[in-house]
Design a protein around this motif. Sequence first.
Motif, PDB file in Angstrom:
ATOM      1  N   SER A  49     -44.945  17.475  31.841  1.00 57.68           N
ATOM      2  CA  SER A  49     -45.015  17.484  30.383  1.00 57.68           C
ATOM      3  C   SER A  49     -46.385  17.868  29.850  1.00 57.68           C
ATOM      4  O   SER A  49     -47.410  17.563  30.458  1.00 57.68           O
ATOM      5  CB  SER A  49     -44.638  16.107  29.847  1.00 57.68           C
ATOM      6  N   THR A  50     -46.359  18.512  28.678  1.00 56.82           N
ATOM      7  CA  THR A  50     -47.584  18.687  27.909  1.00 56.82           C
ATOM      8  C   THR A  50     -47.778  17.476  26.988  1.00 56.82           C
ATOM      9  O   THR A  50     -48.648  17.488  26.136  1.00 56.82           O
ATOM     10  CB  THR A  50     -47.529  19.983  27.070  1.00 56.82           C
ATOM     11  N   PHE A 106     -39.083  16.082  18.748  1.00 58.39           N
ATOM     12  CA  PHE A 106     -37.688  16.511  18.939  1.00 58.39           C
ATOM     13  C   PHE A 106     -37.156  16.208  20.335  1.00 58.39           C
ATOM     14  O   PHE A 106     -35.956  16.289  20.572  1.00 58.39           O
ATOM     15  CB  PHE A 106     -37.568  18.014  18.679  1.00 58.39           C
ATOM     16  N   LYS A 107     -38.047  15.876  21.261  1.00 57.83           N
ATOM     17  CA  LYS A 107     -37.617  15.668  22.642  1.00 57.83           C
ATOM     18  C   LYS A 107     -36.574  14.564  22.760  1.00 57.83           C
ATOM     19  O   LYS A 107     -35.769  14.561  23.693  1.00 57.83           O
ATOM     20  CB  LYS A 107     -38.814  15.323  23.523  1.00 57.83           C
ATOM     21  N   GLU A 109     -48.190  17.861  14.350  1.00 56.94           N
ATOM     22  CA  GLU A 109     -49.182  18.204  15.366  1.00 56.94           C
ATOM     23  C   GLU A 109     -49.384  19.721  15.382  1.00 56.94           C
ATOM     24  O   GLU A 109     -48.591  20.477  14.811  1.00 56.94           O
ATOM     25  CB  GLU A 109     -48.803  17.640  16.727  1.00 56.94           C
ATOM     26  N   THR A 149     -42.104  20.222  15.018  1.00 57.95           N
ATOM     27  CA  THR A 149     -41.546  19.579  16.203  1.00 57.95           C
ATOM     28  C   THR A 149     -42.101  18.191  16.532  1.00 57.95           C
ATOM     29  O   THR A 149     -41.421  17.382  17.150  1.00 57.95           O
ATOM     30  CB  THR A 149     -41.804  20.499  17.407  1.00 57.95           C
ATOM     31  N   GLY A 157     -42.704  27.010  23.584  1.00 56.91           N
ATOM     32  CA  GLY A 157     -43.553  26.637  24.707  1.00 56.91           C
ATOM     33  C   GLY A 157     -42.819  26.934  25.999  1.00 56.91           C
ATOM     34  O   GLY A 157     -42.891  28.026  26.555  1.00 56.91           O
ATOM     35  N   ASN A 158     -42.042  25.934  26.447  1.00 54.64           N
ATOM     36  CA  ASN A 158     -41.218  26.132  27.633  1.00 54.64           C
ATOM     37  C   ASN A 158     -39.911  26.846  27.265  1.00 54.64           C
ATOM     38  O   ASN A 158     -39.088  27.112  28.124  1.00 54.64           O
ATOM     39  CB  ASN A 158     -40.951  24.781  28.300  1.00 54.64           C
ATOM     40  N   ALA A 159     -39.733  27.101  25.981  1.00 53.73           N
ATOM     41  CA  ALA A 159     -38.664  27.932  25.419  1.00 53.73           C
ATOM     42  C   ALA A 159     -37.283  27.286  25.416  1.00 53.73           C
ATOM     43  O   ALA A 159     -36.278  27.952  25.177  1.00 53.73           O
ATOM     44  CB  ALA A 159     -38.614  29.296  26.110  1.00 53.73           C
ATOM     45  N   GLY A 160     -37.236  25.983  25.627  1.00 50.79           N
ATOM     46  CA  GLY A 160     -35.953  25.276  25.592  1.00 50.79           C
ATOM     47  C   GLY A 160     -35.416  25.095  24.188  1.00 50.79           C
ATOM     48  O   GLY A 160     -34.222  25.275  23.934  1.00 50.79           O
ATOM     49  N   ASN A 161     -36.296  24.743  23.260  1.00 49.85           N
ATOM     50  CA  ASN A 161     -35.803  24.346  21.942  1.00 49.85           C
ATOM     51  C   ASN A 161     -35.200  25.507  21.167  1.00 49.85           C
ATOM     52  O   ASN A 161     -34.147  25.362  20.555  1.00 49.85           O
ATOM     53  CB  ASN A 161     -36.932  23.689  21.142  1.00 49.85           C
ATOM     54  N   ALA A 187     -49.440  21.280  23.231  1.00 55.50           N
ATOM     55  CA  ALA A 187     -48.004  21.075  23.498  1.00 55.50           C
ATOM     56  C   ALA A 187     -47.326  22.358  23.960  1.00 55.50           C
ATOM     57  O   ALA A 187     -46.338  22.311  24.695  1.00 55.50           O
ATOM     58  CB  ALA A 187     -47.304  20.536  22.252  1.00 55.50           C
ATOM     59  N   ASN A 203     -45.217  15.368  24.994  1.00 52.33           N
ATOM     60  CA  ASN A 203     -44.094  14.790  24.252  1.00 52.33           C
ATOM     61  C   ASN A 203     -42.899  14.451  25.128  1.00 52.33           C
ATOM     62  O   ASN A 203     -42.250  13.420  24.927  1.00 52.33           O
ATOM     63  CB  ASN A 203     -43.666  15.740  23.134  1.00 52.33           C
ATOM     64  N   THR A 204     -42.594  15.303  26.088  1.00 53.64           N
ATOM     65  CA  THR A 204     -41.473  14.998  26.975  1.00 53.64           C
ATOM     66  C   THR A 204     -41.750  13.715  27.743  1.00 53.64           C
ATOM     67  O   THR A 204     -40.857  12.881  27.931  1.00 53.64           O
ATOM     68  CB  THR A 204     -41.226  16.169  27.950  1.00 53.64           C
TER      69      THR A 204
END
Length: 351
Positions: A84-85, A60-61, A287, A317, A187-191, A240, A87-88
């Motif tokens: 990044s983990t 999704f990135k 994944e 994702t 994860g980083n809570a953006g999505n 991720a 994907n970014t």
Amino acid sequence: VKSWRGVIEEYRDRLPVTATTPVVTLLEGGTPLVPAHRVSALTGCEVFLKVEGLNPTGSFKDRGMTMAISKAVEAGAKAVICASTGNTSASAAAYAVRAGLTCAVLVPRGKIAMGKLAQALVHGAKLLQVDGSFDDCLDMTRKLSESYPIALVNSVNRYRLQGQKTAAFEVVDVLGDAPDVHCLPVGNAGNISAYWMGYKEYAADGVATRTPRMLGFQASGAAPIVNGAPVTHPHTIATAIRIGNPASWRLAEAARDESGGAIQSVTDRQIAAAYKLLAQEEGVFVELASAASVAGLLQAREQGLIEAGERVVCTVTGNGLKDPDWAISGAPAPVTIPVDAHAAATALELA
Ligand code: F0G
């Protein structure tokens, strides 16, 4: 038939671009919303999978990266950087190539899946493996982007979430309205924050009549929002989302609270089981981190947080091919045979 033009052209009037913004795109978005028959049967809900692994770089990135890179080019940037983990970094590397920018990425050493590492390297990113966590990498990239002429394209870049909100638009465009519940890995809570922005925007403009309850799922060894405190040494098989201090923490809490949703944790065991369920009963290869949304749905349904008959969308994702090591380690070893049809028949138990 008109073909898909990428999220900026498809949703231009809802994004912060102008007629002169250079559009850097790989025609991301427009991903399928696949009915999940088996998960629906298990839960008694009407479940759909938003299959984000079918984006150009497999996650999704790309929705956010088309925006971040386009705006970076518009602002005259020559180089971009991200932590990044995995994907970014894959996405940033590909879109940077497209734009003719230099791309630097910082990743936690030994904690990113092989496919993602391969992508960043093949696209020619300058990749540094840091002896530390994702959170350490993000701190470093923030400092570097403040001190040097290099644009930060992590989701703290506000254009990223703008691009990612288009996934919520697509869900409503296909279903005709918002679902009852939307489940996502966190994860980083953006999505989860981006989807909530998208759903709210469509409801405010009357495109949807309502908004869904947002349910986010962290891995139990990396669940700072659930615990209410940062995790110094996050651990989970879902690399991720191995994040201890998410950048969009407050936004995710707002999405949870405003939507009447929840953020919970799921164990690695639950994640692995959902991964297998999706692969072996739905035909959808995701994944590990992606499977947290479905693991979470099963848990939330069991706890009564979701009722039978509700319409649920789970975002999956990232593509399963990102992490071949995990996939192979859990699968039976292939049987080797000579060039002999009879041997094949025997091995296949046909004879
Ligand atoms: N699923 C996958 C496959 C991811 O790569 C990520 C985040 C998430 C879920 C969580 O999304 O961070 O918006 O809450 N990956 C980032 C990265 C951190 O660097 O690729 P989030």
